[in-house]
Scaffold this motif. Structure first.
Motif, mmCIF file in Angstrom:
data_model
loop_
_atom_site.group_PDB
_atom_site.id
_atom_site.type_symbol
_atom_site.label_atom_id
_atom_site.label_comp_id
_atom_site.label_asym_id
_atom_site.label_seq_id
_atom_site.Cartn_x
_atom_site.Cartn_y
_atom_site.Cartn_z
ATOM 1 N N VAL A 1 -20.530 -29.184 -21.481
ATOM 2 C CA VAL A 1 -21.042 -27.936 -21.480
ATOM 3 C C VAL A 1 -21.132 -27.078 -22.834
ATOM 4 C CG1 VAL A 1 -20.649 -27.239 -19.129
ATOM 5 C CG2 VAL A 1 -19.073 -26.593 -20.753
ATOM 6 N N GLN A 2 -20.215 -27.801 -23.568
ATOM 7 C CA GLN A 2 -20.328 -26.907 -25.119
ATOM 8 C C GLN A 2 -21.602 -27.579 -25.615
ATOM 9 O OE1 GLN A 2 -17.043 -28.687 -27.725
ATOM 10 N NE2 GLN A 2 -17.062 -26.560 -28.655
ATOM 11 N N PHE A 3 -21.756 -28.851 -25.715
ATOM 12 C CA PHE A 3 -23.075 -29.345 -26.065
ATOM 13 C C PHE A 3 -24.217 -28.634 -25.853
ATOM 14 C CE2 PHE A 3 -21.251 -34.020 -26.575
ATOM 15 C CZ PHE A 3 -21.358 -33.787 -27.979
ATOM 16 N N ARG A 4 -24.091 -28.130 -24.651
ATOM 17 C CA ARG A 4 -25.407 -27.449 -23.863
ATOM 18 C C ARG A 4 -25.569 -25.876 -24.291
ATOM 19 N NH1 ARG A 4 -28.015 -30.445 -19.596
ATOM 20 N NH2 ARG A 4 -28.413 -28.477 -18.483
ATOM 21 N N ASN A 5 -24.297 -25.541 -24.982
ATOM 22 C CA ASN A 5 -24.311 -24.128 -25.178
ATOM 23 C C ASN A 5 -24.051 -23.128 -23.876
ATOM 24 O OD1 ASN A 5 -23.840 -21.808 -26.887
ATOM 25 N ND2 ASN A 5 -25.866 -21.448 -27.024
ATOM 26 N N GLU A 6 -23.541 -23.782 -22.922
ATOM 27 C CA GLU A 6 -23.299 -23.061 -21.447
ATOM 28 C C GLU A 6 -21.901 -22.828 -21.260
ATOM 29 O OE1 GLU A 6 -24.509 -25.622 -18.347
ATOM 30 O OE2 GLU A 6 -26.458 -25.546 -18.979
ATOM 31 N N PRO A 7 -21.602 -21.785 -20.744
ATOM 32 C CA PRO A 7 -19.916 -21.545 -20.131
ATOM 33 C C PRO A 7 -19.638 -22.581 -19.093
ATOM 34 C CG PRO A 7 -21.201 -19.978 -19.380
ATOM 35 C CD PRO A 7 -22.069 -20.768 -20.029
ATOM 36 N N PRO A 8 -18.394 -23.000 -18.922
ATOM 37 C CA PRO A 8 -17.721 -23.675 -17.819
ATOM 38 C C PRO A 8 -18.426 -22.963 -16.431
ATOM 39 C CG PRO A 8 -16.071 -23.409 -19.229
ATOM 40 C CD PRO A 8 -17.177 -22.299 -19.744
ATOM 41 N N SER A 9 -18.838 -23.710 -15.434
ATOM 42 C CA SER A 9 -19.080 -23.084 -14.299
ATOM 43 C C SER A 9 -17.921 -22.925 -13.204
ATOM 44 C CB SER A 9 -20.278 -23.694 -13.444
ATOM 45 O OG SER A 9 -19.949 -24.939 -13.246
ATOM 46 N N HIS A 10 -16.776 -23.792 -13.768
ATOM 47 C CA HIS A 10 -15.727 -24.062 -12.544
ATOM 48 C C HIS A 10 -14.483 -24.238 -13.633
ATOM 49 C CE1 HIS A 10 -13.396 -26.379 -9.680
ATOM 50 N NE2 HIS A 10 -14.228 -25.976 -8.717
ATOM 51 N N ILE A 11 -13.504 -23.841 -13.164
ATOM 52 C CA ILE A 11 -12.022 -23.828 -14.085
ATOM 53 C C ILE A 11 -11.536 -25.379 -14.012
ATOM 54 C CG2 ILE A 11 -11.754 -21.245 -13.644
ATOM 55 C CD1 ILE A 11 -9.329 -21.737 -11.943
ATOM 56 N N VAL A 12 -11.454 -25.770 -12.837
ATOM 57 C CA VAL A 12 -11.230 -27.297 -12.871
ATOM 58 C C VAL A 12 -12.055 -28.380 -13.144
ATOM 59 C CG1 VAL A 12 -10.031 -28.974 -11.576
ATOM 60 C CG2 VAL A 12 -9.367 -26.766 -11.459
ATOM 61 N N LEU A 13 -13.486 -28.089 -12.730
ATOM 62 C CA LEU A 13 -14.558 -28.983 -13.112
ATOM 63 C C LEU A 13 -15.535 -28.254 -13.711
ATOM 64 C CD1 LEU A 13 -14.659 -29.982 -9.163
ATOM 65 C CD2 LEU A 13 -13.530 -31.165 -10.849
ATOM 66 N N PRO A 14 -15.601 -28.391 -15.032
ATOM 67 C CA PRO A 14 -16.366 -27.175 -15.890
ATOM 68 C C PRO A 14 -17.900 -27.598 -15.748
ATOM 69 C CG PRO A 14 -14.591 -28.139 -17.130
ATOM 70 C CD PRO A 14 -14.664 -28.956 -15.922
ATOM 71 N N ALA A 15 -18.305 -28.912 -15.340
ATOM 72 C CA ALA A 15 -19.684 -29.242 -15.720
ATOM 73 C C ALA A 15 -20.231 -29.364 -14.177
ATOM 74 C CB ALA A 15 -19.878 -30.475 -16.499
ATOM 75 N N ILE A 16 -19.573 -29.199 -12.978
ATOM 76 C CA ILE A 16 -19.849 -29.398 -11.799
ATOM 77 C C ILE A 16 -21.265 -28.927 -11.467
ATOM 78 C CG2 ILE A 16 -18.920 -27.391 -10.387
ATOM 79 C CD1 ILE A 16 -18.452 -30.934 -9.514
ATOM 80 N N HIS A 17 -21.876 -27.944 -12.098
ATOM 81 C CA HIS A 17 -23.214 -27.552 -11.818
ATOM 82 C C HIS A 17 -24.136 -28.540 -12.195
ATOM 83 C CE1 HIS A 17 -22.160 -26.169 -15.820
ATOM 84 N NE2 HIS A 17 -23.405 -26.124 -16.257
ATOM 85 N N LEU A 18 -23.914 -29.567 -13.118
ATOM 86 C CA LEU A 18 -24.869 -30.448 -13.826
ATOM 87 C C LEU A 18 -24.787 -31.751 -12.874
ATOM 88 C CD1 LEU A 18 -23.886 -29.874 -17.609
ATOM 89 C CD2 LEU A 18 -25.996 -29.115 -16.192
ATOM 90 N N LYS A 19 -25.915 -32.342 -12.950
ATOM 91 C CA LYS A 19 -26.185 -33.589 -12.458
ATOM 92 C C LYS A 19 -26.025 -34.781 -13.629
ATOM 93 C CE LYS A 19 -28.202 -34.018 -8.603
ATOM 94 N NZ LYS A 19 -29.258 -33.907 -7.430
ATOM 95 N N LYS A 20 -25.771 -35.893 -13.281
ATOM 96 C CA LYS A 20 -25.620 -36.969 -14.060
ATOM 97 C C LYS A 20 -26.889 -37.071 -15.059
ATOM 98 C CE LYS A 20 -26.557 -40.517 -10.661
ATOM 99 N NZ LYS A 20 -25.866 -41.434 -9.701
ATOM 100 N N GLN A 21 -27.987 -36.782 -14.315
ATOM 101 C CA GLN A 21 -29.234 -36.951 -15.384
ATOM 102 C C GLN A 21 -29.211 -35.854 -16.513
ATOM 103 O OE1 GLN A 21 -29.089 -36.889 -11.899
ATOM 104 N NE2 GLN A 21 -30.342 -38.710 -11.231
ATOM 105 N N ASP A 22 -28.660 -34.656 -15.972
ATOM 106 C CA ASP A 22 -28.704 -33.620 -17.205
ATOM 107 C C ASP A 22 -27.665 -34.018 -18.194
ATOM 108 O OD1 ASP A 22 -30.002 -31.902 -15.276
ATOM 109 O OD2 ASP A 22 -28.503 -31.499 -14.342
ATOM 110 N N VAL A 23 -26.290 -34.717 -17.643
ATOM 111 C CA VAL A 23 -25.555 -35.070 -18.792
ATOM 112 C C VAL A 23 -25.921 -36.430 -19.743
ATOM 113 C CG1 VAL A 23 -23.039 -36.273 -18.863
ATOM 114 C CG2 VAL A 23 -23.508 -34.524 -17.226
#
Lengths: 200, 471, 250
Positions: B154-176
C-alpha cells in the motif's frame, strides 16, 4: 508542565476506581508428556514447521557436518553439536550475517498448544541469527515441552536477558489475497530436533 | 501541524475529500464480484478464527481473564505507566512521552536528526498510522520504508492500509503484481503470490541490512519488567530492529499490562483471534538494547486519556488490535476499510475515532446494524455494539445529526407518543402505499425501493382486526 | 395467566397476520391474551438513530399500556430487546417491572410456558433466519462466535412441527442488513447484505424463510420480491399456528 506529567495527571483524574486484578487459574485438560510432545509436533507441522524426535545428538552432528561440507555458511551455537561459530558476537552486523544459510540454535522450552519454542538471546549469540538465516534448526530437550503458555511463562524469566523470543514455525505472510507464503523476511524453514535421552 | 491536515493528505488518493462511510461503501459495492471476493476472503479469516478458538475449551474463560486484566490495568494505569518507565529506564531504554500525534512525530523526527539517520525501516504500527507519521516525515525530507509486506504494497500505491492486520486485503494479486512490476521491476502479469512475496523479500532484505533506524509498534508493554513484546509473522520487526543502530518503539498508553505472566493470556488470544494461528510466528520480548544500540520508547496519549474519562467508552482502550471485529463485521466485509476514512477502520475504529474527532467521524457509529457479532469475537470483551449505540446518542446530543434526520425523528417520536395520531398516520401510510405507490416506489426519494420492494399494505391493521373480531 | 400482547407498530400496520397468529397461538397454549389498544411502538427507531432522548413520550405510552399484566409477549426479538434494555419511566419501578416481564414469543413458549409439544403442521422446506437481536441480545440461540454448547429455542419449537424440514444457511447467523434506519442510510451495504442472506437460503432450495423478527423478514421479502423469487418469508408464529396438513396425532 511536561507531557509526561500532563498524561499521568489526566489518567489519575479520569481513571475509574480501582478494580482488582483477576487470578489466572485455568481448568484445563491435563496432558501427559507423550501427549504434549505429540501435540507439539502436529501443531508445528500445521504452521509450516517440522519437528523430529532424535535419540542423542549424533544425527544432528552428522547433519550439521553434511551441511558444512557443502560449503554454505552454516552457523552453530551449540557446543555439543561440534564447532561453534565464535566469529559471531552480539556486535556482529547484518552485512556479515546476511550470507548465513543455516543456523543451529538451542531453545529453552517448547509449547504443545502452539508449536512455539522460547529462545533466549544468549542461545542465539546474536539477535539477528534466527531471523536472517535462510533456514533455522532448533534443538530442544524433548522433556522441556509444556502444554500451554501459562506453564511456559512460569518456567522462563522473560526479563533475564536483553531479548528473547517465542518462535513458532518459519516466517510467513498471507498479505497477498490471504495466500499463505512461507519465507517472508525471516527463515524459510524451521526444523526442531526434540532430543531424547539415548536408550541403552 | 494539525494531524487532520495529514489525514486529508493521506487519504487524498482514495477519495479526494473524505466521503461519508455510506457513500464510500456505495462506490465500493458498485463492483459486486469484487465485493463478494472481499467479503468471502475476510469471512475465510473469521472461519479460521472459529476453528482455532474451538480447539481451546477454556476460550471464554481466557476472554474473561483478558478483559479483567485490562479493566484492572486501566483502573491503575498511571501507576503502571510510572513503573514501566522506571523499569525501562533501568534497562537502558530512553522513554519519551507524547501528548498527541504532533508531539509523537516531532520526537521521532528529532531522534532521526540528532543521529543523522538517512535509512529507516518501519514494521507495522497502527499508532504511527494514527499519527500519520509517514506523511509527516516525507514533508520533512525523510523516507521510511514500511517492511510488512502488506504495508509495503500500500505504501508503493500511496494508499493507507485498509485493515489493521491485513493492510492490503482490499487488493487482488493482479493489483499487487502491477504495483511490483512498476516499483520492483517484477515480470508483468506474473500474479503468483509466492513469486511476488519473494520479490519483496529480496527488495526488503536489502533495506533491512542498510537500515540505521527501525521503528516498531508495541503489542504489550510489561510494567513489572519495563520490557515490551512485538508480534509479527513475517519477522520484519526483528530483521529491522536487530540490524539497526537505533530502535524506536511507539506505544499508546493502553498497551501496558501489569506482569509478564499476563502475557500468557494475551498471547493465547491474539493470533487465534486475528488470523486463526495458535500464536504469531515471532513474539519478540525486548528488554534492553543490545550492546551499542539505542532503544527508545515513545508513550503516546493522543486522546486516550480523554477516552479514559468517558465511562461509557473507556473500555474501548482494552483493544489489542487483533481485528477479529473487522473480519466478522458484515458491514466492513462489504464496504472495505477505506470507507471508514480513518487509520483504524471496522467496528473498533467506529468507537475509537469519534473520540478523536466527533464531527469528522460522526458517520462511523451509524455504519453498523448493531448485530453484535463484533462484541462476541472480541478477545478482551469490549461491548463494541453497545458503544456504537451509545456514540449515536452522544453524537446526536452534541448536534452532529443531519438536519433531515432530526426533523424526521422528531416527527416520528411525536406520532408514536400519541396513539390516536399514530392510528391516523398508519391508516394514511397504508392508503398511500396501496393507492399512490409511485410516491414510495421511487428509487431516488426512497432508498429502500432501490433494490427492495415495499411491503404489501393490508386493508386493516391488526388493531382494526382485533376490535372487529375479538372485543 | 394474563399476557399483554405487544404488537410493534410496523407489524400492526403491515403484517397483521403475524399478530393474529401470535394471538391465536398464545390462546391455544392456554394464555389469557389482552391487546392494549393504545400501544404504538417501543421507541427503537429513534433510539437506534441516536435519538433516545426523544423516546420519553413513547416510553410513557408503553408503560401506560402494559402495566398490570403478568407477562408481555411480542413476536419481535428486536423490539423486546429494546424495551428490556432501554424502557424508562418517571416511576422506574413500573418500567423495571415491564423490563423484567417482557418476552419474545419463542422464549416465552420455551422458558415460561415450557410446553412439551405444539400441535402444528407445516409440510415445507424452511430456512431459518437467525435474527441478531433475538440471538445475541436475548440469547434465543447459541452464537457461532462463542465456544459454548449449541441450542436454539426457535428451532426447538420448529422441531415440533409436523412435516417441516428446517435448513440453515451456510453462514448460520449472519445479519440480514436491515438494521432499522441503517436500511436507508446505508442502503448499498444493507441491500447487499440482504441479497447475500437470501442467496444462501436459495442454495438450500427452501420454500420459506422464517425467523423471530418481522423486520428481518420484511427486508428479505423486499429483496425476494424484487428478484421475482418464489421463496416466501413467514414469521415463526404463523408456522407454529399452522395446521396445513392435518394429520397430527397427540
Amino acid at each position: 508542565m511536561s507531557s509526561r506529567e500532563n498524561i499521568l495527571q489526566a489518567i489519575t483524574a479520569n481513571k475509574p476506581s480501582f478494580i482488582e486484578p483477576p487470578i489466572i487459574e485455568m481448568k484445563r485438560a491435563v496432558l501427559s508428556s507423550t501427549e504434549a510432545v505429540q501435540q507439539f509436533i502436529s501443531t508445528l507441522e500445521s504452521i509450516g514447521g517440522k519437528a523430529v524426535i532424535v535419540e542423542g545428538v549424533n544425527l544432528i552432528r552428522e547433519n550439521l557436518q553434511l551441511s558444512r561440507d557443502t560449503g554454505a555458511y552454516i552457523v552453530n551455537t551449540i557446543p555439543m553439536l561440534g564447532e561453534v561459530n565464535d566469529e559471531i558476537t552480539t556486535a556482529t552486523d547484518a552485512h556479515s550475517l546476511e550470507p548465513v544459510f543455516k543456523a543451529y540454535i538451542g531453545a529453552t522450552i517448547g509449547i504443545a498448544e502452539n508449536g512455539a519454542v522460547w529462545i533466549y538471546e544468549s542461545e542465539m549469540k546474536n539477535r539477528l541469527v534466527p531471523f536472517i538465516c535462510q533456514h533455522l534448526v532448533v534443538c530442544l530437550d524433548v522433556n522441556k515441552i509444556v502444554p500451554t503458555m501459562h506453564e511456559a511463562y512460569s518456567q522462563i524469566d522473560v526479563a533475564k536477558e536483553g531479548y528473547g523470543v517465542f518462535l513458532a514455525g518459519p516466517s510467513k505472510t498471507a498479505d497477498i489475497e490471504q495466500s499463505l507464503v512461507i519465507g517472508a523476511h525471516g527463515a524459510r524453514s524451521l526444523l526442531v530436533y526434540l532430543i531424547a535421552p539415548v536408550l541403552k | 501541524m494539525d494531524p487532520r491536515n495529514f489525514n486529508k493528505f493521506y487519504f487524498a488518493p482514495i477519495g479526494a475529500t473524505t466521503m461519508s462511510h455510506s457513500k464510500a461503501a456505495g462506490v465500493f459495492i458498485q463492483d459486486e464480484p469484487r465485493t463478494d471476493w472481499h467479503d468471502e476472503t475476510l469471512w475465510f479469516v473469521r472461519e479460521k478464527r472459529d476453528k482455532a478458538v474451538r480447539q481451546v475449551p477454556e476460550w471464554e474463560q481466557l476472554r474473561e481473564l483478558a478483559s479483567g486484566i485490562k479493566d484492572h490495568t486501566l483502573s491503575n494505569l498511571d501507576n503502571y505507566l510510572s513503573a514501566f518507565e522506571k523499569n525501562a529506564l533501568a534497562n537502558g531504554v530512553k522513554v519519551h512521552w507524547a501528548a498527541d500525534a504532533a508531539e509523537h512525530n516531532d520526537i521521532i523526527l528529532q531522534i532521526i536528526r540528532e543521529n543523522n539517520v538517512l535509512r529507516i525501516v518501519k514494521s507495522k504500527s497502527m499508532l504511527t498510522e494514527e499519527c500519520h507519521l509517514n506523511p509527516f516525515l516525507i514533508e520533512h525530507g525523510v523516507e521510511v520504508v514500511d517492511t510488512d509486506l502488506g504495508e509495503r504494497i500500500v505504501q508503493f500505491r500511496n494508499e493507507p492500509p485498509s485493515h489493521i492486520v491485513l493492510p492490503a486485503i482490499h487488493l487482488k494479486k493482479q493489483d499487487v503484481s502491477q504495483t511490483f512490476h512498476e516499483h520492483l521491476g517484477t515480470e508483468a502479469g506474473n500474479n503468483d503470490p509466492q513469486y511476488l512475496a519473494e520479490a519483496a523479500r529480496i527488495h526488503l532484505r536489502d533495506k533491512f541490512i542498510q537500515s540505521q533506524l527501525a521503528i516498531t509498534g508495541v503489542n504489550f508493554a510489561v510494567a513489572e519488567t519495563g520490557g515490551f513484546v512485538v508480534c509479527t509473522n513475517e519477522g520484519n520487526a526483528d530483521m529491522g530492529t536487530h540490524a539497526a543502530d537505533i530502535h524506536i518503539a511507539c506505544m499508546g498508553i493502553e498497551k501496558i499490562i501489569p506482569r509478564a505472566e499476563h502475557l500468557s493470556v494475551f498471547l493465547r488470544l491474539l493470533a487465534r483471534s486475528a488470523t486463526g494461528q495458535p500464536i504469531t510466528t515471532y513474539s519478540s520480548h525486548f528488554n534492553r538494547p543490545r550492546v551499542g544500540q539505542q532503544m527508545h520508547i515513545v508513550i503516546v496519549d493522543n486522546g486516550r486519556t480523554k477516552q479514559l474519562g468517558r465511562p461509557d467508552f473507556r473500555n474501548s482502550l482494552k483493544c489489542i488490535r487483533c481485528a477479529a471485529c473487522f473480519n466478522t463485521c458484515p458491514v466492513y466485509r462489504r464496504s472495505g476499510g477505506h470507507s471508514y476514512h480513518t487509520a483504524v477502520a471496522g467496528p473498533i475504529g467506529s468507537i475509537l475515532n469519534p473520540n478523536l474527532d466527533m464531527k469528522a467521524n460522526a458517520d462511523l457509529p451509524f455504519a453498523s446494524t448493531l448485530c453484535g457479532s463484533c462484541s462476541n469475537v472480541c478477545p478482551v470483551k469490549i461491548d463494541i455494539h453497545v458503544q456504537l449505540w451509545k456514540w449515536r446518542q452522544v453524537l446526536t446530543n452534541e448536534g452532529y445529526a443531519p438536519t433531515g434526520k432530526k426533523i424526521a425523528m422528531g416527527g416520528m417520536a411525536f406520532v408514536l407518543a400519541h396513539p390516536s395520531i399514530y392510528r391516523i398516520a398508519g391508516k394514511m401510510g397504508r392508503w398511500v402505499l396501496r393507492s399512490l405507490p409511485f410516491i414510495t416506489n421511487n428509487k431516488t426519494l426512497n432508498p429502500w425501493y432501490k433494490q427492495r420492494e415495499m411491503p404489501t399494505p393490508p386493508k386493516q391493521s391488526f388493531r382494526d382486526w382485533y376490535i372487529k373480531n375479538k372485543r | 395467566m394474563k399476557v399483554g400482547l405487544f404488537i410493534p407498530c410496523y407489524i400492526d400496520q403491515f403484517y397483521p397476520q403475524v399478530a393474529i397468529a401470535t394471538m391465536e397461538l398464545l390462546e391455544k397454549l392456554c394464555c389469557e391474551v389482552v391487546f392494549p389498544l393504545n400501544q404504538t411502538c417501543c421507541g427503537q427507531p429513534m433510539a437506534n438513530s441516536g435519538f433516545a432522548n426523544l423516546d420519553k413520550g413513547c416510553d410513557k405510552n408503553f408503560v401506560n399500556n402494559f402495566s398490570g399484566v403478568d407477562y408481555i409477549v411480542s413476536p419481535s426479538g428486536s423490539c423486546v430487546l429494546h424495551v428490556k434494555e432501554h424502557l424508562h419511566d418517571e416511576d422506574e419501578s413500573k418500567s423495571l417491572q415491564i423490563r423484567s416481564h417482557i418476552y419474545e414469543l419463542t422464549e416465552f413458549i420455551v422458558d415460561v410456558l415450557a410446553v412439551p409439544n405444539i400441535t402444528a403442521a407445516f409440510p415445507h422446506r424452511v430456512g431459518m433466519h437467525v435474527s441478531c437481536h433475538g440471538q445475541r441480545g436475548l440469547h434465543l440461540s447459541s452464537m457461532s462466535e462463542l465456544v459454548a454448547p449449541t441450542f436454539s429455542k426457535p428451532a426447538q419449537l420448529l422441531g415440533m412441527v409436523t412435516g417441516l424440514v428446517l435448513t440453515q444457511p451456510k453462514r448460520v447467523d449472519e445479519c440480514c442488513g436491515f438494521g432499522g434506519t441503517f436500511c436507508v442510510f446505508e442502503e448499498a451495504v444493507s441491500a447487499k447484505m440482504g441479497k447475500d442472506r437470501v442467496s444462501e437460503h436459495e442454495a438450500n432450495n427452501v420454500e420459506y424463510i422464517t425467523g423471530v423478527d418481522v423486520s428481518c423478514l420484511m427486508h428479505m421479502e423486499g429483496i425476494l420480491k424484487r428478484q421475482g423469487s418464489k421463496i416466501k418469508t413467514i414469521h415463526i408464529a404463523e408456522i407454529l399456528n399452522s395446521m396445513e396438513a392435518v394429520t397430527v396425532s397427540n
